[in-house]
Structure formats: C-alpha cells, structure tokens
Design a protein around this motif. Structure first.
Motif, PDB file in Angstrom:
ATOM      1  N   TYR B  10       0.848  -1.189   0.000  1.00  0.00           N
ATOM      2  CA  TYR B  10       0.000   0.000   0.000  1.00  0.00           C
ATOM      3  C   TYR B  10       0.885   1.241   0.000  1.00  0.00           C
ATOM      4  O   TYR B  10       1.924   1.266   0.663  1.00  0.00           O
ATOM      5  N   LEU B  11       0.421   2.253  -0.745  1.00  0.00           N
ATOM      6  CA  LEU B  11       1.204   3.482  -0.835  1.00  0.00           C
ATOM      7  C   LEU B  11       0.240   4.645  -0.986  1.00  0.00           C
ATOM      8  O   LEU B  11      -0.725   4.560  -1.759  1.00  0.00           O
ATOM      9  N   VAL B  12       0.487   5.717  -0.229  1.00  0.00           N
ATOM     10  CA  VAL B  12      -0.337   6.923  -0.347  1.00  0.00           C
ATOM     11  C   VAL B  12       0.587   8.087  -0.668  1.00  0.00           C
ATOM     12  O   VAL B  12       1.560   8.334   0.051  1.00  0.00           O
ATOM     13  N   LYS B  13       0.283   8.789  -1.750  1.00  0.00           N
ATOM     14  CA  LYS B  13       1.097   9.913  -2.188  1.00  0.00           C
ATOM     15  C   LYS B  13       0.195  11.101  -2.515  1.00  0.00           C
ATOM     16  O   LYS B  13      -1.027  10.977  -2.593  1.00  0.00           O
ATOM     17  N   ARG B  14       0.819  12.235  -2.722  1.00  0.00           N
ATOM     18  CA  ARG B  14       0.073  13.456  -3.043  1.00  0.00           C
ATOM     19  C   ARG B  14       0.230  13.827  -4.509  1.00  0.00           C
ATOM     20  O   ARG B  14       1.227  13.480  -5.151  1.00  0.00           O
ATOM     21  N   GLY B  16       1.179  15.522  -7.805  1.00  0.00           N
ATOM     22  CA  GLY B  16       2.384  16.235  -8.184  1.00  0.00           C
ATOM     23  C   GLY B  16       3.671  15.566  -7.732  1.00  0.00           C
ATOM     24  O   GLY B  16       4.753  15.903  -8.239  1.00  0.00           O
ATOM     25  N   GLU B  17       3.576  14.628  -6.815  1.00  0.00           N
ATOM     26  CA  GLU B  17       4.780  13.933  -6.355  1.00  0.00           C
ATOM     27  C   GLU B  17       5.305  12.994  -7.431  1.00  0.00           C
ATOM     28  O   GLU B  17       4.547  12.485  -8.267  1.00  0.00           O
ATOM     29  N   LYS B  18       6.600  12.728  -7.392  1.00  0.00           N
ATOM     30  CA  LYS B  18       7.202  11.702  -8.235  1.00  0.00           C
ATOM     31  C   LYS B  18       7.183  10.402  -7.436  1.00  0.00           C
ATOM     32  O   LYS B  18       7.659  10.364  -6.303  1.00  0.00           O
ATOM     33  N   VAL B  19       6.617   9.351  -8.027  1.00  0.00           N
ATOM     34  CA  VAL B  19       6.397   8.097  -7.302  1.00  0.00           C
ATOM     35  C   VAL B  19       7.160   6.966  -7.986  1.00  0.00           C
ATOM     36  O   VAL B  19       7.134   6.848  -9.213  1.00  0.00           O
ATOM     37  N   PHE B  20       7.821   6.160  -7.178  1.00  0.00           N
ATOM     38  CA  PHE B  20       8.573   5.014  -7.685  1.00  0.00           C
ATOM     39  C   PHE B  20       7.940   3.732  -7.154  1.00  0.00           C
ATOM     40  O   PHE B  20       7.785   3.563  -5.948  1.00  0.00           O
ATOM     41  N   LEU B  21       7.605   2.820  -8.062  1.00  0.00           N
ATOM     42  CA  LEU B  21       7.148   1.487  -7.684  1.00  0.00           C
ATOM     43  C   LEU B  21       8.204   0.487  -8.148  1.00  0.00           C
ATOM     44  O   LEU B  21       8.616   0.503  -9.314  1.00  0.00           O
ATOM     45  N   GLU B  22       8.620  -0.370  -7.209  1.00  0.00           N
ATOM     46  CA  GLU B  22       9.713  -1.289  -7.504  1.00  0.00           C
ATOM     47  C   GLU B  22       9.225  -2.722  -7.598  1.00  0.00           C
ATOM     48  O   GLU B  22       8.323  -3.140  -6.860  1.00  0.00           O
ATOM     49  N   ARG B 109      -1.213  -1.234  -4.030  1.00  0.00           N
ATOM     50  CA  ARG B 109      -2.408  -0.397  -4.117  1.00  0.00           C
ATOM     51  C   ARG B 109      -1.990   1.028  -3.833  1.00  0.00           C
ATOM     52  O   ARG B 109      -1.624   1.366  -2.717  1.00  0.00           O
ATOM     53  N   LEU B 110      -2.014   1.856  -4.864  1.00  0.00           N
ATOM     54  CA  LEU B 110      -1.543   3.230  -4.788  1.00  0.00           C
ATOM     55  C   LEU B 110      -2.718   4.199  -4.741  1.00  0.00           C
ATOM     56  O   LEU B 110      -3.620   4.129  -5.584  1.00  0.00           O
ATOM     57  N   SER B 111      -2.688   5.070  -3.756  1.00  0.00           N
ATOM     58  CA  SER B 111      -3.699   6.131  -3.653  1.00  0.00           C
ATOM     59  C   SER B 111      -3.011   7.473  -3.801  1.00  0.00           C
ATOM     60  O   SER B 111      -2.023   7.748  -3.117  1.00  0.00           O
ATOM     61  N   ILE B 112      -3.545   8.286  -4.708  1.00  0.00           N
ATOM     62  CA  ILE B 112      -3.017   9.639  -4.913  1.00  0.00           C
ATOM     63  C   ILE B 112      -4.050  10.634  -4.383  1.00  0.00           C
ATOM     64  O   ILE B 112      -5.190  10.667  -4.868  1.00  0.00           O
ATOM     65  N   LEU B 113      -3.644  11.407  -3.391  1.00  0.00           N
ATOM     66  CA  LEU B 113      -4.586  12.341  -2.754  1.00  0.00           C
ATOM     67  C   LEU B 113      -4.426  13.763  -3.278  1.00  0.00           C
ATOM     68  O   LEU B 113      -3.334  14.150  -3.689  1.00  0.00           O
TER      69      LEU B 113
END
Lengths: 111, 113
Positions: B10-14, B16-22, B109-113
């Motif tokens: 699980y990942l929660v980001k905002r 405009g952020e740069k997100v890395f999934l590995e 499971r990525l959530s972008i807020l």
C-alpha cells in the motif's frame, strides 16, 4: 479487433455444485490462452496454459478446455476455498507478445 | 517456485509527487511487465521490457516511465502523480518464449490524494 469476453461476471455456487466459466475470444491466430486465479488484494496466480483446440488441462477440482472460439473452466464439486476471481487472457500472433485479459468471473462458493 | 516481489503493498502519495514502484524477480526472467488494474477496466499494460535497458510502451503509457538497469529489477515511475493514477499496480515477469505464462507479484495499491 482482438478481444476477450468472460461470462458470467459473477457466479454463486453452493459447495459441491459443479459449474463452468466461459472465456470467448476473437484473435487472429491463437498462440496461447491462459487462466489465472486472483484472490482479493493479491496478484493473479497462474493456473493453466492451453495452446490448441481440443487441449485440456486439470488441477485438483479445475479443468480447462479449449475450442477455436472459447475456453471453459470447469469446476467440479467446488469448495469455499475456490472462491476467487478467475481471469482469462489470450495471446495472438499479431499482438507483439502482449496479453489481452478478460474482465474476469467472480466466483463465490458458499458452504 | 516463481517469485515476483513488489516493494510496497500500500502506498499513499500526493498529487504532483514523483512516485517510484519497484519490482524484483528471482527467476532470471528476461521479460518484465507493469499493469494497472481498475474495476470495470480489467488489466491494462503500461510498459514492458524484454531486456536490461530496453523498454516498450504498452497500451496506456501516458504519465508513466520505467527503468530497467538490472535484469531482476523493473521500476515504474509516475513522473507527476495525479488522482486518476490511483489504482492497483501489478508487476509480472516471464521467461523467454512469448507463449510462456506471466507470473505476477501481489500488487501495490496506490492512492493519490
């Protein structure tokens, strides 16, 4: 256009009540058809690959069959632990190695 | 047994952020894939790679990039995250032949807020 359609979208069975899931496909030259099981919150788990019409594969209570237009996943005497979403995916010769997935059938087996 | 490991469940980001999934696989597979899975839309291919430093666009590459510096690792990058990128992301790997099955990780499971 290449496509894969699974039916029904959802299936509810009583424990021990055998049934079948359908995967109909349209592809210009079938290279392989794949069945996966997906539990909630998990990734798909590989079950079977079928390559040519008439081929059958079995694993425990599951049996997959293939014709030139569709595949069936037969579930014999299902148990509650067979509850999951079952996905079908097709690989054609003109898809550059990319799979086309169906929408899945959500199976629920009640005790 | 085949093992594909995704770094986060699980990942929660905002926005405009740069997100890395590995994603890491331990089977020495040449081919690796990134999908997203959304209700009603099924699995859609974002990018795939046939070898180290090679990448190919899938069906929905817009807003994403990938990196494959080592054979066992395939990273998905969201350059500037947006809310419509909230989804389940699945990584898969496959040994050489195109008619071999893909093996999946358990997803992020990525959530972008």
């Amino acid at each position: 256009e290449d496509q894969v359609t699974q039916s029904p979208e959802a299936l509810r069975l009583q424990e021990g009540e055998s049934s079948s899931l359908n995967c109909s496909y349209t592809v210009s030259g079938l290279r392989g058809l794949f069945w996966y099981r997906q539990d909630p919150g998990k990734g798909p788990e590989f079950l079977f690959t079928l390559y040519s019409a008439g081929e059958e594969k079995e694993k425990e209570r599951l049996k997959a069959t293939l014709t030139k237009k569709e595949s069936f996943l037969h579930i014999t005497a299902p148990k509650p632990e067979d509850s999951a979403t079952y996905l079908c995916a097709v690989l054609g010769y003109n898809q550059g190695g990319k799979l086309i997935f169906g929408q899945g059938t959500e199976l629920s087996v009640k005790p | 047994d085949v093992k594909v490991t995704q770094s986060s469940r699980y990942l929660v980001k905002r926005t405009g952020e740069k997100v890395f999934l590995e994603c890491v696989q331990d089977m020495d597979h040449e081919n690796m894939f990134w999908y997203r899975q959304d209700p009603g839309l099924g699995l859609r291919l974002i990018y795939f790679s046939y070898d180290v430093k090679m990448k190919e666009k899938g069906d929905i590459p817009e807003g994403y990039s990938v990196s494959r510096e080592k054979k066992e690792r395939f990273s998905l990058i969201l350059e500037s995250a947006s809310t419509n990128q909230t989804s389940m992301y699945l990584c898969a790997s496959r040994e050489g032949g195109r008619d071999q099955p893909q093996h999946f990780g358990d997803g992020t499971r990525l959530s972008i807020l």
